[in-house]
Design a protein around this motif. Structure first.
Motif, mmCIF file in Angstrom:
data_model
loop_
_atom_site.group_PDB
_atom_site.id
_atom_site.type_symbol
_atom_site.label_atom_id
_atom_site.label_comp_id
_atom_site.label_asym_id
_atom_site.label_seq_id
_atom_site.Cartn_x
_atom_site.Cartn_y
_atom_site.Cartn_z
ATOM 1 N N ILE A 440 0.833 -1.206 0.000
ATOM 2 C CA ILE A 440 0.000 0.000 0.000
ATOM 3 C C ILE A 440 0.867 1.254 0.000
ATOM 4 O O ILE A 440 0.596 2.221 -0.725
ATOM 5 N N ALA A 441 1.920 1.251 0.812
ATOM 6 C CA ALA A 441 2.829 2.404 0.838
ATOM 7 C C ALA A 441 3.450 2.640 -0.527
ATOM 8 O O ALA A 441 3.616 3.787 -0.966
ATOM 9 N N ALA A 442 3.789 1.548 -1.227
ATOM 10 C CA ALA A 442 4.398 1.666 -2.553
ATOM 11 C C ALA A 442 3.386 2.028 -3.624
ATOM 12 O O ALA A 442 3.738 2.653 -4.641
ATOM 13 N N SER A 443 2.111 1.661 -3.428
ATOM 14 C CA SER A 443 1.095 1.843 -4.463
ATOM 15 C C SER A 443 0.255 3.095 -4.285
ATOM 16 O O SER A 443 -0.337 3.582 -5.256
ATOM 17 N N CYS A 444 0.193 3.624 -3.078
ATOM 18 C CA CYS A 444 -0.641 4.801 -2.813
ATOM 19 C C CYS A 444 0.203 6.008 -2.394
ATOM 20 O O CYS A 444 0.190 7.043 -3.042
ATOM 21 N N ASN A 445 0.956 5.853 -1.327
ATOM 22 C CA ASN A 445 1.706 6.986 -0.779
ATOM 23 C C ASN A 445 2.854 7.418 -1.675
ATOM 24 O O ASN A 445 3.015 8.611 -1.976
ATOM 25 N N PHE A 446 3.682 6.460 -2.091
ATOM 26 C CA PHE A 446 4.880 6.818 -2.853
ATOM 27 C C PHE A 446 4.571 7.471 -4.201
ATOM 28 O O PHE A 446 5.169 8.505 -4.527
ATOM 29 N N PRO A 447 3.673 6.915 -5.036
ATOM 30 C CA PRO A 447 3.430 7.564 -6.341
ATOM 31 C C PRO A 447 2.963 9.014 -6.217
ATOM 32 O O PRO A 447 3.424 9.885 -6.957
ATOM 33 N N VAL A 448 2.041 9.272 -5.292
ATOM 34 C CA VAL A 448 1.523 10.637 -5.123
ATOM 35 C C VAL A 448 2.615 11.565 -4.626
ATOM 36 O O VAL A 448 2.781 12.683 -5.133
ATOM 37 N N LEU A 449 3.384 11.112 -3.627
ATOM 38 C CA LEU A 449 4.462 11.940 -3.085
ATOM 39 C C LEU A 449 5.523 12.212 -4.141
ATOM 40 O O LEU A 449 5.954 13.361 -4.336
ATOM 41 N N PHE A 450 5.952 11.175 -4.835
ATOM 42 C CA PHE A 450 7.023 11.300 -5.823
ATOM 43 C C PHE A 450 6.629 12.219 -6.970
ATOM 44 O O PHE A 450 7.375 13.138 -7.342
ATOM 45 N N LEU A 451 5.448 12.000 -7.536
ATOM 46 C CA LEU A 451 5.035 12.797 -8.690
ATOM 47 C C LEU A 451 4.688 14.227 -8.303
ATOM 48 O O LEU A 451 4.829 15.145 -9.118
ATOM 49 N N SER A 452 4.256 14.448 -7.063
ATOM 50 C CA SER A 452 3.987 15.827 -6.630
ATOM 51 C C SER A 452 5.274 16.639 -6.576
ATOM 52 O O SER A 452 5.257 17.864 -6.719
ATOM 53 N N MET A 453 6.401 15.959 -6.389
ATOM 54 C CA MET A 453 7.693 16.644 -6.336
ATOM 55 C C MET A 453 8.316 16.835 -7.715
ATOM 56 O O MET A 453 9.014 17.822 -7.950
ATOM 57 N N PHE A 454 8.071 15.892 -8.634
ATOM 58 C CA PHE A 454 8.875 15.850 -9.856
ATOM 59 C C PHE A 454 8.101 16.024 -11.164
ATOM 60 O O PHE A 454 8.717 16.200 -12.210
ATOM 61 N N TRP A 455 6.767 15.938 -11.150
ATOM 62 C CA TRP A 455 6.026 15.997 -12.408
ATOM 63 C C TRP A 455 5.129 17.215 -12.437
ATOM 64 O O TRP A 455 4.206 17.353 -11.629
ATOM 65 N N SER A 456 5.377 18.090 -13.375
ATOM 66 C CA SER A 456 4.648 19.362 -13.434
ATOM 67 C C SER A 456 3.195 19.181 -13.857
ATOM 68 O O SER A 456 2.341 20.005 -13.528
ATOM 69 N N ARG A 457 2.872 18.109 -14.598
ATOM 70 C CA ARG A 457 1.519 17.935 -15.118
ATOM 71 C C ARG A 457 0.567 17.303 -14.102
ATOM 72 O O ARG A 457 -0.618 17.111 -14.404
ATOM 73 N N LEU A 458 1.050 16.930 -12.943
ATOM 74 C CA LEU A 458 0.184 16.293 -11.947
ATOM 75 C C LEU A 458 -0.956 17.234 -11.558
ATOM 76 O O LEU A 458 -0.752 18.409 -11.280
#
Length: 551
Positions: A440-458
């Motif tokens: 769950i941490a890898a599938s829910c928390n990490f993707p949102v946290l990671f992309l909020s930092m690195f992807w402008s289109r989020l």
């Protein structure tokens, strides 16, 4: 085998399953261990004094949630290691080496690959942008209500699964090592964790974890040194002598005997690698340091301590082959190891240090559980009080006094719930819960946290839809898989054929976040895209971190 209570890595296929102190099955209660109880009482007394000391220094929400940012990188690294180096890791990894040899080293250090991700991608930006929880970062450029609700929900599910495993593990482990009753151990752990968090907050929790880490590293170091002394500090002689006495002979020096199927192995590896970067009680620790430099130091020191610890467990495992398997004093009438193979490290402690050192190791085993449950409880309480109450329900207008009151009320509730669930799940196989928590941490928390930092289109729509998709799919696939559908629920065949869902649920989460973000043509999505670049500058430089934190 009598007393078989600790699920070894061979059957669970992962270090963090052991790291949850997931003890299952019937245990053979040991005689009352007076030295262990005395040493544990001394540990509890010392940590309660620290809790009293910390309570006098908790004057604000920052003090309570993040120790006022006054923890050094070295101290925080040791505290993080204290969260990771669990009793069951110590007993389980050494037992795995005792039974399977070389494979123990491969699996004991496998999850360490998650730490470079935290070191190079997350730690600095997390500290620069966040305040108390990782939801502060994820929601900074997105809509507060929906994203914080998602983040808090993911955090609470992870915390709940971990807490159940810890409470059941506490009861079984203490029944095994101390000779105390299961229910007494569960209630004792619940009361102590509430006291640590309720009065001491993050400062007390940090020092409990530091003391526990020092005790465990010291005990394991002494055992490893005594093992090496028995072979004149010749590691080659240790291996060759172990091969001579082990039932599997030279096969213990060959890897590859523990993986059931490659898909499950890859899926589990992804859960360990990226789940580590999404665990709320670990991410919360980066707000206890003063700046991004100290956050990086935290990860550096934690990686060193954890890596050193697992090297020690490898030596201890081979030492147990040499000194325990050949000693009839540690075996029953049938020749089986007393208490099961999970007791190999405990018997080794007796062999190299006598009953006093055995008591010390037993007390350390219980102390590790207290350190972990304190961190989990604080993470759960902060998710409710800071994310849900202060930022969602009160729209960021709650004062600190009300927020802290809600946090302490949540701590009490979590304590009662944890004790109740620990008693309720006493007879259940709870090993899958930690594998699910990492997924769950890898599938829910990490993707949102990671992309909020690195992807402008989020966009908010992408983060929420994709995050919930990852959370729901991880839970659903785990339930339909062989661990729960067959072993727990008793069906003949699993609907989902693989042990761990992270490979699939992570893919669904990232694809969902991408799809629902790029197809979001709303004005809100455009505004969030424009807001990414100032946030990215702050995360790189630390400039404006205070304003970002207070958003």
């Amino acid at each position: 085998m009598k007393g078989k209570s600790l699920l070894l890595l061979g059957s669970l296929m992962s270090t963090p399953l052991l790291a949850a102190d997931a003890l299952t099955g019937e245990v053979q209660r040991q005689p009352l261990n007076v030295p262990a109880i005395v040493m544990f009482v001394a540990f509890v007394a010392a940590t309660l004094f620290i809790t009293y000391w910390a309570s006098k220094r908790n004057r604000s929400a920052s003090d309570y949630y993040a120790a006022g940012g006054r923890i050094t990188g070295f101290q925080n690294g040791l505290a993080i290691a204290g969260d990771y180096m669990s009793a069951a890791s110590f007993l389980g990894i050494s037992a795995l080496v005792y039974t399977s040899g070389y494979d123990g080293l491969i699996y004991s250090i496998g999850f360490l690959v998650g730490w470079p991700i935290i070191l190079f991608l997350i730690a600095e930006r997390l500290r620069n942008l966040g305040k108390y929880t990782f939801a502060d970062v994820a929601s900074y450029r997105l809509k507060q209500t929906s994203v914080r609700t998602l983040s808090a929900s993911g955090s609470l599910v992870v915390v709940a699964l971990y807490l159940i495993a810890q409470m059941v593990g506490a009861g079984k482990l203490i029944e095994l090592l101390f000779g105390l009753q299961y229910h007494i151990a569960v209630v004792l752990v619940g009361i102590l964790m509430v006291l640590y968090v309720l009065f001491g907050g993050m400062l007390a929790t940090t020092w409990v974890q530091i003391i526990k880490a020092v005790m465990l590293l010291s005990g394991a170091s002494f055992m490893a040194i005594m093992v090496m002394k028995s072979v004149n500090f010749d590691i080659g002689a240790l291996f060759s002598e172990a091969v001579k006495v082990h039932a599997n002979g030279a096969a213990i020096m060959s890897p590859g005997g523990l993986v059931a199927d490659p898909i499950s192995a890859i899926s589990l590896g992804l859960a360990l690698m990226f789940g580590t970067a999404g665990l709320p009680h670990i991410l919360m620790r980066f707000f206890t340091v003063s700046d991004a430099k100290e956050a990086r130091k935290s990860v550096f020191y934690a990686t060193g301590f954890i890596g050193y610890f697992y090297i020690l467990t490898f030596i201890i495992g081979f030492g147990a082959i040499l000194l325990v398997s050949t000693n009839p004093a540690f075996k029953d009438a049938t020749g089986a190891l007393l208490g099961g193979t999970n007791m190999a490290a405990v018997h080794l402690a007796d062999a190299v240090g006598g009953s006093l050192f055995l008591g010390f190791i037993s007390a350390v085993a219980f102390a590790t559980i207290l350190a972990v449950v304190a961190g989990l409880t604080l993470a759960g309480a902060s998710a409710v009080s800071h994310d849900l109450y202060a930022c969602v329900l009160k729209k960021g207008k709650a004062n600190e006094t009300d927020e802290l009151r809600v946090s302490k009320m949540t701590t009490l509730v979590l304590g009662v719930v944890a004790i109740g669930l620990g008693i309720l799940f006493e007879k259940q196989n709870i090993a899958f819960m930690v594998g699910l928590a990492f997924s769950i941490a890898a599938s829910c928390n990490f993707p949102v946290l990671f992309l909020s930092m690195f992807w402008s289109r989020l966009s908010t729509r992408g983060a929420v839809y994709g995050g919930w998709l990852g959370l729901v799919s991880a839970v659903t696939l785990m339930i339909l898989g062989p661990t729960i559908w067959v072993k727990v629920l008793g069906h003949a065949e699993a609907i989902f054929p693989y042990e761990y869902p992270a490979l699939f649920s992570m893919a669904l989460a990232f694809i969902g976040i991408w799809f629902f973000s790029v197809t979001d043509k709303s004005q809100n999505a455009s505004d969030e895209h424009a807001k990414f670049f100032p946030q990215f500058v702050r995360s790189q430089t630390g400039l404006g971190a205070a304003s970002a934190s207070s958003h």
